[in-house]
Design a protein around this motif. Structure first.
Motif, PDB file in Angstrom:
ATOM      1  N   GLY A  58       0.795  -1.232   0.000  1.00  0.00           N
ATOM      2  CA  GLY A  58       0.000   0.000   0.000  1.00  0.00           C
ATOM      3  C   GLY A  58       0.819   1.270   0.000  1.00  0.00           C
ATOM      4  N   HIS A  59       2.131   1.144   0.145  1.00  0.00           N
ATOM      5  CA  HIS A  59       2.994   2.333   0.130  1.00  0.00           C
ATOM      6  C   HIS A  59       3.303   2.720  -1.307  1.00  0.00           C
ATOM      7  N   ASN A  60       2.869   3.929  -1.675  1.00  0.00           N
ATOM      8  CA  ASN A  60       3.038   4.368  -3.058  1.00  0.00           C
ATOM      9  C   ASN A  60       4.431   4.916  -3.344  1.00  0.00           C
TER      10      ASN A  60
ATOM     11  N   ARG B  92       3.609   5.750   2.764  1.00  0.00           N
ATOM     12  CA  ARG B  92       2.302   5.794   2.120  1.00  0.00           C
ATOM     13  C   ARG B  92       2.141   7.069   1.323  1.00  0.00           C
TER      14      ARG B  92
ATOM     15  N   ASN C 102       0.996  11.460   6.319  1.00  0.00           N
ATOM     16  CA  ASN C 102       1.576  10.117   6.252  1.00  0.00           C
ATOM     17  C   ASN C 102       3.019  10.256   5.800  1.00  0.00           C
TER      18      ASN C 102
END
Lengths: 115, 111
Positions: free
Chosen positions: A28-30, A96, A101
Motif C-alpha cells: 500500500g505504500h506508493n 504511504r 503520512n
C-alpha cells in the motif's frame, strides 16, 4: 504487517561486475526510495518513485546505475559495471505518502563491497 | 537545493543527563523535520516529526524544537540511558515526498 524487505543483505563482487538489489516495500505504500549510505554518513537519495514513476532521479549516476519499479510495487536497483567507490550500504524505504503520512520505513539495507 | 547539517562529532554523555543534538537547514523552511534513530547494521527508524508551525513536540523522553528564524531544530534525550546509544538522523521533508537526510550525530551514553 511485514516491513520493507531487501535482499541480499550482503554482496561482495569484483569491480566491473554487475550487481542488483531488490526491495519489497510495505503493502500500500506508493512512495519508494533508494538511498546510498557511506560509513559514518547519512543516507543520500538516489531515486524516488511515486507508484511506478521515477519522479526524482537527479542523484542517480545514470551511466552505471539503473532502477525500475514494475507495477508500482517491488523495485530493483542495478549497477553495471561496479566500481570500487560503489562500496556502501544501499537502503530502500517506503512511505504511504500524502499529508499526514510522512513516516518512512526502511529495510535493513544491502551492504555492497566491491573488491 | 536544501542542505541538512548535523554535528558530525560524536556526543559522549553520562547516563541520566540530557543529550542535545542540533540540526540546521539552509534555504527554505521545510514542511516537516523528522528525526530517526539508526543502530549499527540496521536501517533508520522513525522517532518523531515536527511541523513548521509547531515550536515543540514531545514523545516520552524525547523532545524536539523547531526555530524557523534560526533555521534550526534541536533534539533532546532526557534522562539518557545506555540503550539510547545510536546515531540520530535529522531529515527534511519537502512538499511532495522528497526526504533529505543530514549526516547524523552519533550518541554514546556511558553508564
Amino acid at each position: 504487517e511485514a516491513g520493507v524487505v531487501q535482499s541480499p543483505r550482503y554482496k561482495i563482487i569484483e569491480k566491473k561486475q554487475p550487481v542488483a538489489f531488490w526491495c519489497n516495500p510495505i503493502s500500500g505504500h506508493n512512495t519508494l526510495y533508494w538511498y546510498r549510505q557511506n560509513l559514518g554518513q547519512g543516507p543520500e537519495l538516489l531515486i524516488r518513485y511515486e507508484n511506478e514513476e521515477a519522479v526524482d532521479d537527479s542523484q542517480l549516476p545514470k551511466d552505471r546505475f539503473s532502477a525500475e519499479r514494475l507495477k508500482g510495487v517491488d523495485s530493483t536497483l542495478k549497477i553495471q559495471p561496479a566500481e570500487l567507490g560503489d562500496s556502501a550500504v544501499y537502503l530502500c524505504a517506503s512511505t504511504r505518502g500524502g499529508e499526514g503520512n510522512t513516516e518512512a520505513f526502511f529495510g535493513q539495507g544491502t551492504r555492497l563491497t566491491v573488491v | 537545493s536544501q542542505k541538512i547539517e548535523q554535528n558530525s562529532e560524536a556526543l559522549n554523555i553520562q547516563e541520566g543527563k540530557t543529550a542535545t543534538l542540533t540540526c540546521n537547514y539552509t534555504n527554505y523552511s521545510p514542511a516537516y523535520l523528522q528525526w530517526y534513530r539508526q543502530d549499527p547494521g540496521r536501517g533508520p527508524v522513525f522517532l518523531l516529526l515536527i511541523r513548521e508551525n509547531e515550536k515543540e513536540k514531545r514523545k516520552e523522553r524525547l523532545k524536539v524544537t523547531f526555530d524557523t528564524t534560526l533555521k534550526q531544530s534541536l533534539f533532546h534525550i532526557t534522562a539518557s540511558q545506555p540503550a539510547d546509544s545510536a546515531t540520530y538522523l535529522c531529515a527534511h521533508k519537502a512538499a511532495g515526498n522528497k526526504l533529505t537526510f543530514g549526516g547524523g550525530t552519533r550518541v554514546l551514553v556511558k553508564p
